[in-house]
Design a protein around this motif. Structure first.
Motif, mmCIF file in Angstrom:
data_model
loop_
_atom_site.group_PDB
_atom_site.id
_atom_site.type_symbol
_atom_site.label_atom_id
_atom_site.label_comp_id
_atom_site.label_asym_id
_atom_site.label_seq_id
_atom_site.Cartn_x
_atom_site.Cartn_y
_atom_site.Cartn_z
ATOM 1 N N PHE A 1 -0.748 -5.691 -5.929
ATOM 2 C CA PHE A 1 -0.538 -7.097 -5.637
ATOM 3 C C PHE A 1 0.555 -7.708 -6.508
ATOM 4 O O PHE A 1 0.757 -7.316 -7.662
ATOM 5 C CB PHE A 1 -1.832 -7.888 -5.884
ATOM 6 C CG PHE A 1 -2.863 -7.721 -4.818
ATOM 7 C CD1 PHE A 1 -3.773 -6.683 -4.867
ATOM 8 C CD2 PHE A 1 -2.931 -8.617 -3.756
ATOM 9 C CE1 PHE A 1 -4.738 -6.529 -3.871
ATOM 10 C CE2 PHE A 1 -3.895 -8.471 -2.764
ATOM 11 C CZ PHE A 1 -4.792 -7.428 -2.813
ATOM 12 N N LYS B 1 -4.802 2.369 -2.760
ATOM 13 C CA LYS B 1 -5.024 1.087 -3.406
ATOM 14 C C LYS B 1 -3.902 0.135 -3.016
ATOM 15 O O LYS B 1 -2.808 0.555 -2.668
ATOM 16 C CB LYS B 1 -5.019 1.245 -4.917
ATOM 17 C CG LYS B 1 -3.694 1.735 -5.477
ATOM 18 C CD LYS B 1 -3.760 2.016 -6.956
ATOM 19 C CE LYS B 1 -2.398 2.490 -7.467
ATOM 20 N NZ LYS B 1 -2.476 2.917 -8.875
ATOM 21 N N LEU B 2 -4.194 -1.147 -3.092
ATOM 22 C CA LEU B 2 -3.187 -2.174 -2.896
ATOM 23 C C LEU B 2 -2.633 -2.580 -4.252
ATOM 24 O O LEU B 2 -3.371 -2.710 -5.229
ATOM 25 C CB LEU B 2 -3.783 -3.396 -2.205
ATOM 26 C CG LEU B 2 -4.128 -3.242 -0.726
ATOM 27 C CD1 LEU B 2 -4.824 -4.488 -0.217
ATOM 28 C CD2 LEU B 2 -2.888 -2.952 0.094
ATOM 29 N N ASP C 1 0.872 -1.171 0.000
ATOM 30 C CA ASP C 1 0.000 0.000 0.000
ATOM 31 C C ASP C 1 0.907 1.219 0.000
ATOM 32 O O ASP C 1 1.579 1.481 0.982
ATOM 33 C CB ASP C 1 -0.897 -0.006 1.228
ATOM 34 C CG ASP C 1 -1.842 1.186 1.256
ATOM 35 O OD1 ASP C 1 -1.641 2.147 0.471
ATOM 36 O OD2 ASP C 1 -2.782 1.164 2.067
#
Lengths: 114, 114
Positions: free
Chosen positions: B104, B101-102, B93
């Protein structure tokens, strides 16, 4: 323990149809998110939402997508005219505030566009 | 922009083996780092997190240490069980104002054989 819920768990639709995916975030959370995961691929950010407006969106989130918080509990993702490539698992997430940081995810809605 | 890279899977181990899943990140600032787990047919669950350099996150026997010098957050467990079979996602993050937002990694599928 409070949790994020999503409905439906599975949805099958025809190409060109509109779909609405529903999420109920954790009740005292203020920031809401949608992510998607195409089968076998990364989880991708779609959009974040705070204070009744979009705070950030990715390039995936084009004019076919919209989000709404129609009441105090639901958070929806609408796809106006679905395409085959919209087939994916869609995850809703929420956090209480930016200090808390940890995003809590719902179980997802698996969307299949035929 | 920020990115997360995980070791390629799938990974197959025997029960009680030692597990390492590598994760490295690139970031312009000092992100928070997370490991999420996705069991078959389920959504994403937070496994552990670390919010600053040298922090160690731990949960259910899993550990990961935030290493700023190597920009890494490797996941380890000393003795895996069959029930640990799942897909593991490393995420960051950025904590930049507006970038809520993350990000990934691609996920690592882990299978533990009895």
């Amino acid at each position: 323990e409070p949790e994020v819920t999503q409905t439906p768990s599975h949805q099958v639709t025809q190409m060109g149809q509109e779909v609405i995916l529903r999420c109920v975030p954790i009740s005292n959370h203020l920031y809401f998110y949608w992510y998607r995961q195409i089968l076998g691929q990364k989880v991708e950010f779609l959009v974040s939402f705070y204070n009744n407006e979009i705070s950030e969106k990715s390039e995936i989130f084009d004019d076919q997508f919209s989000v709404e918080r129609p009441d105090g509990s639901n958070f929806t993702l609408k796809i106006r005219s679905t395409k085959l490539e919209d087939s994916a698992m869609y995850f809703c997430a929420s956090i209480q505030d930016r200090v808390q940081e940890t995003q809590y995810f719902g179980p997802g809605t698996r969307l299949l566009v035929l | 922009g920020d990115s997360v890279t995980q070791m390629e899977g799938p990974v197959t181990l025997s029960e009680e083996a030692f597990l390492t899943i590598n994760c490295t990140y690139t970031a312009t600032g000092y992100p928070s780092l997370f490991w999420y787990v996705q069991y078959p047919g389920e959504g994403l669950q937070l496994l552990l997190k670390a919010t600053k350099a040298d922090d160690k996150g731990s949960n259910k026997g899993f550990e990961a240490t935030y290493r700023k010098e190597t920009t890494s957050f490797h996941l380890e467990k000393g003795s895996v069980q069959v029930s640990d079979s799942a897909v593991y996602f490393c995420a960051s993050d950025p904590l930049i104002q507006g970038a809520q937002k993350l990000v990934f990694g691609q996920g690592t599928r882990l299978t533990i054989n009895p």
